[in-house]
Design a protein around this motif. Sequence first.
Motif, PDB file in Angstrom:
ATOM      1  N   VAL A   1     127.976  20.862 -24.892  1.00 39.13           N
ATOM      2  CA  VAL A   1     127.510  21.520 -23.659  1.00 39.13           C
ATOM      3  C   VAL A   1     126.985  20.479 -22.670  1.00 39.13           C
ATOM      4  N   GLU A   2     126.209  19.521 -23.145  1.00 37.97           N
ATOM      5  CA  GLU A   2     125.654  18.515 -22.240  1.00 37.97           C
ATOM      6  C   GLU A   2     126.741  17.601 -21.687  1.00 37.97           C
ATOM      7  N   LEU A   3     127.792  17.334 -22.480  1.00 34.92           N
ATOM      8  CA  LEU A   3     128.915  16.555 -21.955  1.00 34.92           C
ATOM      9  C   LEU A   3     129.625  17.301 -20.826  1.00 34.92           C
ATOM     10  N   HIS A   4     129.568  18.629 -20.856  1.00 35.15           N
ATOM     11  CA  HIS A   4     130.148  19.440 -19.783  1.00 35.15           C
ATOM     12  C   HIS A   4     129.211  19.534 -18.575  1.00 35.15           C
ATOM     13  N   GLY A   5     128.066  18.871 -18.630  1.00 32.73           N
ATOM     14  CA  GLY A   5     127.107  18.951 -17.535  1.00 32.73           C
ATOM     15  C   GLY A   5     126.256  20.199 -17.571  1.00 32.73           C
ATOM     16  N   GLY A   6     126.183  20.873 -18.732  1.00 29.77           N
ATOM     17  CA  GLY A   6     125.421  22.112 -18.852  1.00 29.77           C
ATOM     18  C   GLY A   6     124.176  21.952 -19.704  1.00 29.77           C
ATOM     19  N   THR A   7     123.554  23.071 -19.986  1.00 31.75           N
ATOM     20  CA  THR A   7     122.346  23.088 -20.813  1.00 31.75           C
ATOM     21  C   THR A   7     122.466  24.208 -21.839  1.00 31.75           C
ATOM     22  N   ILE A   8     121.726  24.058 -22.925  1.00 34.98           N
ATOM     23  CA  ILE A   8     121.670  25.097 -23.956  1.00 34.98           C
ATOM     24  C   ILE A   8     120.231  25.206 -24.426  1.00 34.98           C
ATOM     25  N   ARG A   9     119.782  26.424 -24.642  1.00 37.40           N
ATOM     26  CA  ARG A   9     118.405  26.625 -25.108  1.00 37.40           C
ATOM     27  C   ARG A   9     118.369  27.798 -26.071  1.00 37.40           C
ATOM     28  N   ALA A  10     117.304  27.835 -26.861  1.00 38.63           N
ATOM     29  CA  ALA A  10     117.110  28.918 -27.829  1.00 38.63           C
ATOM     30  C   ALA A  10     115.729  29.532 -27.623  1.00 38.63           C
ATOM     31  N   GLU A  11     115.662  30.855 -27.739  1.00 34.06           N
ATOM     32  CA  GLU A  11     114.395  31.580 -27.620  1.00 34.06           C
ATOM     33  C   GLU A  11     114.336  32.619 -28.731  1.00 34.06           C
ATOM     34  N   SER A  12     113.132  32.901 -29.192  1.00 37.55           N
ATOM     35  CA  SER A  12     112.975  33.895 -30.249  1.00 37.55           C
ATOM     36  C   SER A  12     111.603  34.540 -30.148  1.00 37.55           C
ATOM     37  N   ALA A  13     111.603  35.859 -30.210  1.00 37.74           N
ATOM     38  CA  ALA A  13     110.353  36.621 -30.172  1.00 37.74           C
ATOM     39  C   ALA A  13     110.637  38.060 -30.613  1.00 37.74           C
ATOM     40  N   LYS A  14     109.679  38.669 -31.278  1.00 36.06           N
ATOM     41  CA  LYS A  14     109.764  40.078 -31.676  1.00 36.06           C
ATOM     42  C   LYS A  14     111.057  40.385 -32.428  1.00 36.06           C
ATOM     43  N   GLU A  15     111.348  39.569 -33.423  1.00 34.10           N
ATOM     44  CA  GLU A  15     112.512  39.762 -34.293  1.00 34.10           C
ATOM     45  C   GLU A  15     113.824  39.809 -33.506  1.00 34.10           C
ATOM     46  N   SER A  16     113.935  38.895 -32.553  1.00 32.16           N
ATOM     47  CA  SER A  16     115.191  38.743 -31.826  1.00 32.16           C
ATOM     48  C   SER A  16     115.392  37.260 -31.530  1.00 32.16           C
ATOM     49  N   VAL A  17     116.641  36.880 -31.456  1.00 32.03           N
ATOM     50  CA  VAL A  17     116.998  35.484 -31.184  1.00 32.03           C
ATOM     51  C   VAL A  17     118.059  35.473 -30.093  1.00 32.03           C
ATOM     52  N   VAL A  18     117.893  34.603 -29.112  1.00 31.51           N
ATOM     53  CA  VAL A  18     118.887  34.513 -28.039  1.00 31.51           C
ATOM     54  C   VAL A  18     119.181  33.048 -27.743  1.00 31.51           C
ATOM     55  N   PHE A  19     120.469  32.712 -27.711  1.00 36.38           N
ATOM     56  CA  PHE A  19     120.924  31.395 -27.299  1.00 36.38           C
ATOM     57  C   PHE A  19     121.569  31.535 -25.922  1.00 36.38           C
ATOM     58  N   THR A  20     121.194  30.643 -25.011  1.00 30.93           N
ATOM     59  CA  THR A  20     121.702  30.706 -23.638  1.00 30.93           C
ATOM     60  C   THR A  20     122.356  29.382 -23.275  1.00 30.93           C
ATOM     61  N   VAL A  21     123.598  29.479 -22.824  1.00 31.66           N
ATOM     62  CA  VAL A  21     124.362  28.308 -22.384  1.00 31.66           C
ATOM     63  C   VAL A  21     124.618  28.453 -20.890  1.00 31.66           C
ATOM     64  N   VAL A  22     124.303  27.419 -20.129  1.00 34.35           N
ATOM     65  CA  VAL A  22     124.574  27.406 -18.690  1.00 34.35           C
ATOM     66  C   VAL A  22     125.565  26.283 -18.424  1.00 34.35           C
ATOM     67  N   LEU A  23     126.687  26.619 -17.796  1.00 35.01           N
ATOM     68  CA  LEU A  23     127.754  25.652 -17.536  1.00 35.01           C
ATOM     69  C   LEU A  23     128.083  25.615 -16.053  1.00 35.01           C
ATOM     70  N   PRO A  24     128.385  24.438 -15.521  1.00 30.34           N
ATOM     71  CA  PRO A  24     128.852  24.360 -14.127  1.00 30.34           C
ATOM     72  C   PRO A  24     130.302  24.789 -14.038  1.00 30.34           C
ATOM     73  N   ALA A  25     130.636  25.536 -13.005  1.00 24.75           N
ATOM     74  CA  ALA A  25     132.009  26.037 -12.875  1.00 24.75           C
ATOM     75  C   ALA A  25     132.918  25.025 -12.198  1.00 24.75           C
ATOM     76  N   GLY A  26     132.359  24.154 -11.342  1.00 26.47           N
ATOM     77  CA  GLY A  26     133.220  23.259 -10.587  1.00 26.47           C
ATOM     78  C   GLY A  26     133.088  21.801 -10.937  1.00 26.47           C
ATOM     79  N   GLN A  27     132.005  21.407 -11.600  1.00 29.12           N
ATOM     80  CA  GLN A  27     131.779  19.990 -11.883  1.00 29.12           C
ATOM     81  C   GLN A  27     132.726  19.476 -12.950  1.00 29.12           C
ATOM     82  N   ARG A  28     133.172  18.260 -12.797  1.00 29.19           N
ATOM     83  CA  ARG A  28     134.065  17.654 -13.789  1.00 29.19           C
ATOM     84  C   ARG A  28     133.263  17.311 -15.029  1.00 29.19           C
TER      85      ARG A  28
END
Length: 379
Positions: free
Chosen positions: A345-372
Amino acid sequence: MNKKENGWTNRLGRKAAARRLMLQYIASLLGFVVVLALAAVVGISVCLRFTWQADNIIYILLKTIEYNLVWVSGFLCIVGWTIITYNFIAKPLRYLDEVVDAAESLIHEREEPVRLSEAMRDVENELNLVREKALRNAMIAREAEQRKNDLIVYLAHDLKTPLTSVIGYLTLIRDEPQISPELRERYTGIALDKAQRLEELINEFFDITRFNLTTLVLEPERRNLSRMLEQIIDEFRPVFAEKELSIRTSIVPDVEILCDPDKLERVFDNLIRNAVSYSYERTEIYFSMVKQIEDRVEISIWNRGKTIPQEKLEHIFEQFFRLDSSRSTATGGAGLGLAIAKEIVELHGGTIRAESAKESVVFTVVLPAGQRPGLPSDD
């Protein structure tokens, strides 16, 4: 303060220290000249108050100085300049000795912080930042190495179980020629399942080797991300059914990005497998993709599962880290999936994060649409 701003601050601090030292040197020279001039004026004033005899030795000395005033003044100026210059040259050398000693302490990874003179406070702060970073990196490396060693021990142990089963069932088929077709089919199916598990374990060994010995290189091309994600999810539907999980999606259609499709598929494959492995039975996994402003896309994978403590979330993307060290490799994996996902993800110029609370887990990936991919962003 980010790394760039911190670097500028340190450079400005060093320049300020150099300017301060130069100003002190010039002020010392000027001060010496002023003191010398004042001493001459005061000396002459005092001497004029006395009546001197021609044969008085002090009078003779003062007359000699008066006749050679230029030479005496020059000599005193040279002596004063030499002493002051030597002092200001010796001072940086003393500072250099302090820095060399501090650098040696950094090499030996001593726990005590670096201590320098007050004038070297900026350098002391910078060296302590380097020391803290080196100690932190060394600790992370030791922990990763220990996790890798533990994992290899687990994998080596787990290799025996499926291998023993494969050999055992194949031996039964060979030694019992009159075995019924139903029992032969059952033994063959079990041997095949164990052989496939053995293949997975061997692939995990290869993953460990590849991750440590190679650097990921992207091969970017324009790809429809929406269709890619839908296809990946469809391939997982038998897995969802087997685990009694349901999947709900919300994917914006026809979103294209420049990416390495093979490596990006591995990212979402790892994230979905992680959600499946750590979901409660008969719960729902929610997969969404939205288009953000500034040509960025956000992909989220949410599942119901045991809350991940904050201290583990901080290490979840480190290589060989496993949420539950007590889990066997049959369920826990090699602890490389999320680390590799983060690197891709970071090689694509994006970010990834993890969050967890109240018996739930969420992974979020943010990617650029136009950047090389593989190139730094402009911001």
